[in-house]
Design a protein around this motif. Structure first.
Motif, short mmCIF file in Angstrom:
data_model
loop_
_atom_site.label_atom_id
_atom_site.label_comp_id
_atom_site.label_asym_id
_atom_site.label_seq_id
_atom_site.Cartn_x
_atom_site.Cartn_y
_atom_site.Cartn_z
N TYR A 113 0.82 -1.21 0.00
CA TYR A 113 0.00 0.00 0.00
C TYR A 113 0.86 1.26 0.00
CZ TYR A 113 -4.31 -2.60 0.78
OH TYR A 113 -5.39 -3.43 0.63
N ALA A 114 2.01 1.21 0.69
CA ALA A 114 2.86 2.40 0.78
C ALA A 114 3.60 2.68 -0.53
CB ALA A 114 3.88 2.22 1.90
N ALA A 115 3.98 1.62 -1.26
CA ALA A 115 4.79 1.80 -2.46
C ALA A 115 4.15 2.72 -3.49
CB ALA A 115 5.11 0.44 -3.08
N PRO A 116 2.85 2.58 -3.80
CA PRO A 116 2.26 3.51 -4.77
C PRO A 116 2.36 4.97 -4.33
CG PRO A 116 0.84 1.61 -4.49
CD PRO A 116 1.90 1.51 -3.43
N ALA A 117 2.11 5.22 -3.03
CA ALA A 117 2.19 6.59 -2.53
C ALA A 117 3.63 7.11 -2.60
CB ALA A 117 1.67 6.65 -1.10
N LEU A 118 4.59 6.27 -2.22
CA LEU A 118 5.99 6.68 -2.28
C LEU A 118 6.45 6.88 -3.72
CD1 LEU A 118 7.45 4.28 0.46
CD2 LEU A 118 7.11 6.76 0.63
N LEU A 119 5.92 6.05 -4.63
CA LEU A 119 6.26 6.19 -6.03
C LEU A 119 5.75 7.52 -6.58
CD1 LEU A 119 7.59 4.85 -8.44
CD2 LEU A 119 5.45 3.65 -8.91
N VAL A 120 4.53 7.88 -6.21
CA VAL A 120 3.98 9.17 -6.64
C VAL A 120 4.83 10.32 -6.08
CG1 VAL A 120 2.02 10.74 -6.38
CG2 VAL A 120 1.62 8.34 -6.93
N PHE A 121 5.23 10.20 -4.80
CA PHE A 121 6.07 11.22 -4.18
C PHE A 121 7.40 11.35 -4.91
CE2 PHE A 121 9.55 12.08 -1.17
CZ PHE A 121 9.22 13.38 -0.80
N ARG A 259 13.92 12.55 -18.15
CA ARG A 259 12.90 12.75 -17.12
C ARG A 259 11.55 12.20 -17.57
NH1 ARG A 259 14.39 17.29 -16.29
NH2 ARG A 259 15.82 16.85 -14.59
N VAL A 260 11.23 12.41 -18.84
CA VAL A 260 9.97 11.88 -19.38
C VAL A 260 9.97 10.36 -19.32
CG1 VAL A 260 8.61 11.59 -21.50
CG2 VAL A 260 9.44 13.86 -20.85
N THR A 261 11.11 9.75 -19.62
CA THR A 261 11.22 8.29 -19.56
C THR A 261 11.01 7.78 -18.14
OG1 THR A 261 12.77 8.26 -21.42
CG2 THR A 261 12.73 6.31 -20.00
N ILE A 262 11.64 8.44 -17.18
CA ILE A 262 11.47 8.05 -15.78
C ILE A 262 10.01 8.11 -15.37
CG2 ILE A 262 11.99 8.70 -13.39
CD1 ILE A 262 14.68 9.74 -14.38
N VAL A 263 9.36 9.21 -15.69
CA VAL A 263 7.97 9.39 -15.29
C VAL A 263 7.07 8.38 -15.99
CG1 VAL A 263 6.00 10.98 -15.34
CG2 VAL A 263 8.28 11.83 -14.72
N ALA A 264 7.32 8.13 -17.29
CA ALA A 264 6.49 7.18 -18.03
C ALA A 264 6.59 5.77 -17.46
CB ALA A 264 6.88 7.20 -19.51
N VAL A 265 7.83 5.32 -17.22
CA VAL A 265 8.02 3.99 -16.66
C VAL A 265 7.47 3.91 -15.24
CG1 VAL A 265 9.73 2.24 -16.02
CG2 VAL A 265 10.02 3.54 -18.12
N GLY A 266 7.69 4.98 -14.47
CA GLY A 266 7.17 5.00 -13.12
C GLY A 266 5.65 4.93 -13.08
N LEU A 267 4.99 5.64 -13.97
CA LEU A 267 3.53 5.61 -14.03
C LEU A 267 3.02 4.23 -14.44
CD1 LEU A 267 2.69 9.08 -15.63
CD2 LEU A 267 2.33 8.36 -13.25
N ALA A 268 3.74 3.59 -15.37
CA ALA A 268 3.36 2.23 -15.77
C ALA A 268 3.44 1.28 -14.58
CB ALA A 268 4.26 1.75 -16.91
N LEU A 270 3.21 2.15 -11.49
CA LEU A 270 2.16 2.55 -10.55
C LEU A 270 0.83 1.90 -10.92
CD1 LEU A 270 1.23 4.36 -8.19
CD2 LEU A 270 0.86 6.19 -9.87
N VAL A 271 0.53 1.87 -12.21
CA VAL A 271 -0.71 1.23 -12.67
C VAL A 271 -0.71 -0.25 -12.31
CG1 VAL A 271 -2.03 0.54 -14.72
CG2 VAL A 271 -1.14 2.87 -14.52
N VAL A 272 0.43 -0.92 -12.53
CA VAL A 272 0.52 -2.35 -12.20
C VAL A 272 0.27 -2.57 -10.72
CG1 VAL A 272 2.09 -4.33 -12.07
CG2 VAL A 272 2.07 -2.90 -14.11
N MET A 273 0.88 -1.74 -9.86
CA MET A 273 0.72 -1.91 -8.41
C MET A 273 -0.72 -1.64 -7.98
SD MET A 273 4.23 -0.50 -6.65
CE MET A 273 4.42 0.97 -7.64
#
Length: 281
Positions: A113-121, A259-268, A270-273
Motif C-alpha cells: 500500500y505504501a509503495a504507490p504513494a511513495l512512487l507518486v512522491f 525525465r519523461v522516460t522516468i515518469v512514463a516507466v514510473g507511471l506504468a 504505478l498502474v501495475v501496483m
C-alpha cells in the motif's frame, strides 16, 4: 520470433530478461546523469512478476554496482569534503538500518500500500528536480551572507539540523531508495556550507551508496529469502555498464527526455501496483 522471446532464461522468459537488462542499463545511465534510476528498475521488476518487497530488495542490491562507479568518479571532491563525511555517513547508516528494518519487518501488505504513494512522491520530486536544481544554484550564488559559504571547499562542522535531515533521508532511502539523491541535494542547497555544487553532488553520491550498501547487508542477514538473485545479477551487470557510459550518453540525450522516460516507466509501474491492490491481473 514470439517463440524465441518466450524462451526460458533463468526461470524468466527471454523478453523479461531483456526488459530487466534494459532497465538496469537505463537506470545506471540515469543515475550517473540526474539520479532516480530506481524509478525505472523498480516498476519493471514489479511488471515482470516480482512482489513489491522482493522487487525493492533486489533492486537496491543490484544498483549498488553503479553507485561504486559514481563515487569513484567524485573521489577528488570527496577528499575535499572528508571532514564532513564521517558524521553524515553515520547519519545515513543509522537511517538506512531503520529503513531496511521497516521494509523487512512490517507485513508485505504495508509496503504494497505504501509503495504507490511513495512512487507518486518520488515521481513528483523528479518532475520538480529542475526547479530544485535552479534553486540550489541560486542559493549557491547568493550564499555569501552565510559564514563560510564563499569557501571554495566545504567547511564544517555539520549542524544538528543537517545531520537530522540526512538521517531522515537515510530512513526513506533504506525503505524505498527512489529519489533520495534529489532530496539530499535539496537539503544541501540550504545547509551545505561552502564548496560547489560538485562537492555537494559528490557527498550526495557517497551517502546514497552508503544507504544502499547498508540496506543490502541488512537484507542479506535478515531477509535473504526475499532476494531474487536473478534480478540482482541482471541489474548489477547492466547498471554497471550503464553507469560507465552514462556521461557520454548524457551529452547527447536531453535531460527532459530522460525525465519523461522516468515518469512514463514510473507511471506504468504505478498502474501495475494499483491493479494488484484491486486484485486485477
Amino acid at each position: 520470433m514470439t517463440e524465441l522471446l518466450g524462451a526460458d532464461v533463468l526461470g524468466l522468459e527471454l523478453w523479461q530478461v531483456l526488459l530487466v537488462l534494459a532497465a538496469g542499463f537505463w537506470a545506471g545511465t540515469i543515475n550517473s546523469i540526474i539520479g532516480s534510476g530506481t524509478l525505472v528498475t523498480f516498476p519493471v521488476l514489479v511488471s515482470v512478476g516480482l512482489p513489491p518487497v522482493t522487487a525493492q530488495v533486489s533492486n537496491a542490491m543490484g544498483l549498488i554496482a553503479s553507485g561504486f562507479s559514481g563515487t569513484w568518479g567524485y573521489r577528488r571532491e570527496l577528499a575535499a569534503s572528508r571532514h564532513l563525511l564521517p558524521p553524515l555517513a553515520l547519519a545515513s547508516f543509522l537511517g538506512a538500518v531503520i529503513g531496511a528494518s521497516l521494509l523487512t519487518r512490517l507485513p508485505p501488505s504495508v509496503f504494497g500500500y505504501a509503495a504507490p504513494a511513495l512512487l507518486v512522491f518520488a515521481l513528483t520530486v523528479v518532475v520538480l528536480q529542475p526547479r530544485i536544481q535552479a534553486w540550489v544554484r541560486r542559493r549557491s550564488a547568493e550564499g555569501g551572507a552565510v559564514p563560510g559559504a564563499d569557501s571554495p571547499v566545504p567547511v564544517g562542522p555539520v549542524s544538528p539540523t543537517l545531520w537530522t535531515l540526512v538521517f531522515l533521508t537515510g530512513i526513506y532511502g533504506g525503505y524505498f531508495v527512489a529519489a533520495q539523491g534529489v532530496m539530499l541535494m535539496a537539503i544541501f542547497g540550504v545547509l551545505f556550507v561552502g564548496g560547489t555544487l560538485v562537492h555537494a553532488n559528490a557527498v550526495k553520491t557517497a551517502l546514497a551508496l552508503i544507504v544502499n550498501l547498508t540496506a543490502a547487508v541488512y537484507y542479506l542477514v535478515f531477509a535473504f529469502d526475499r532476494i531474487d538473485w536473478r534480478a540482482v545479477v541482471l541489474i548489477a551487470a547492466s547498471s554497471l555498464v550503464g553507469g560507465s557510459v552514462g556521461a557520454r550518453i548524457g551529452r547527447r540525450i536531453s535531460p527532459i527526455a530522460l525525465r519523461v522516460t522516468i515518469v512514463a516507466v514510473g507511471l506504468a509501474g504505478l498502474v501495475v501496483m494499483l491493479l494488484r491492490l484491486r486484485g486485477v491481473g
